[in-house]
Design a protein around this motif. Structure first.
Motif: not given
Length: 219
Positions: A17-34
């Motif tokens: 699930d590496n690709e899904v994990v990366l997509a999920a963590v990046n959704s967090v970073f973008v939402d937090f302004g990163g």
């Protein structure tokens, strides 16, 4: 070394699930302004407790309310993409090999139990395991140590005869705390150097990990 039982990790070990994990963590970073990160950057930051990983990349601390929001955002995106995940290429063969060796096996994940069990069932893997345990808390990101001890106790297993196969340092720490063995695989969230630093054996594939079970293993 007499290993009679294998405890499998799920995410990054049996599940690719590496690709899904990366997509999920990046959704967090973008939402937090990163900014979005690469898989290598996420591997370098990955640790438990998980909030430390996010704080390292965001460059600030997260209070409890923010961490709850991070966890919710991550799992919403992860769940939305879960159907795109497949098993590790050699997972079916590895599970059959354990059974054919006469060993028993179980599954322990820090993913939510009510999401884990139907997913394992959907892949047709439930019959392989004498027990499947996921996280029962409402917010994730903590250590696996207490969960592993409870998992072994529920099965009345002698930790000295158990090996945990996982993909992160927390798996090694949990096994050490429980008195069990551990083999780490380079298929998931942490780079090989970090895994090797634990002193536990490190393998590139599940098949290679199983081949190590007939050799002396460190605690």
């Amino acid at each position: 070394m007499n290993i009679s039982h294998v405890v499998w990790d799920w995410n990054g070990t049996l599940l690719n699930d590496n690709e899904v994990v990366l997509a999920a963590v990046n959704s967090v970073f973008v939402d937090f302004g990163g900014a979005a990160v690469s898989w290598a950057e996420w591997q370098a930051a990955y640790t438990r407790p998980m909030h430390v990983s996010y704080e390292a990349i965001l460059g600030r601390t997260l209070d409890e309310t923010e961490w709850a929001r991070v966890d919710k955002l991550y799992h919403e995106r992860y769940d939305a993409l879960l159907a795109t995940c497949g098993l590790a290429a050699d997972a079916p063969d590895a599970l059959r090999a354990v059974a054919e060796s006469g060993r028993t096996q179980s599954l322990l994940s820090m993913w939510f139990h009510d999401r884990l069990t139907p997913t394992v069932e959907a892949f047709g893997l439930t019959p392989h395991f004498r027990r499947v345990d996921g996280l029962v808390a409402t917010i994730g990101g903590g250590s696996k140590a207490e969960s592993l001890q409870a998992h072994l106790e529920a099965q009345q297993l002698d930790p000295a005869t158990v090996v945990l196969i996982g993909d992160v340092v927390d798996d090694a720490d949990a096994a050490t705390a429980a008195g069990a063995h551990c083999v780490l695989v380079t298929t998931g969230a942490m780079p090989r150097a970090a895994l090797e630093a634990t002193g536990h054996p490190v393998a590139s594939t599940l098949a290679e990990a199983l081949a190590l079970l007939d050799r002396p293993l460190a605690h």
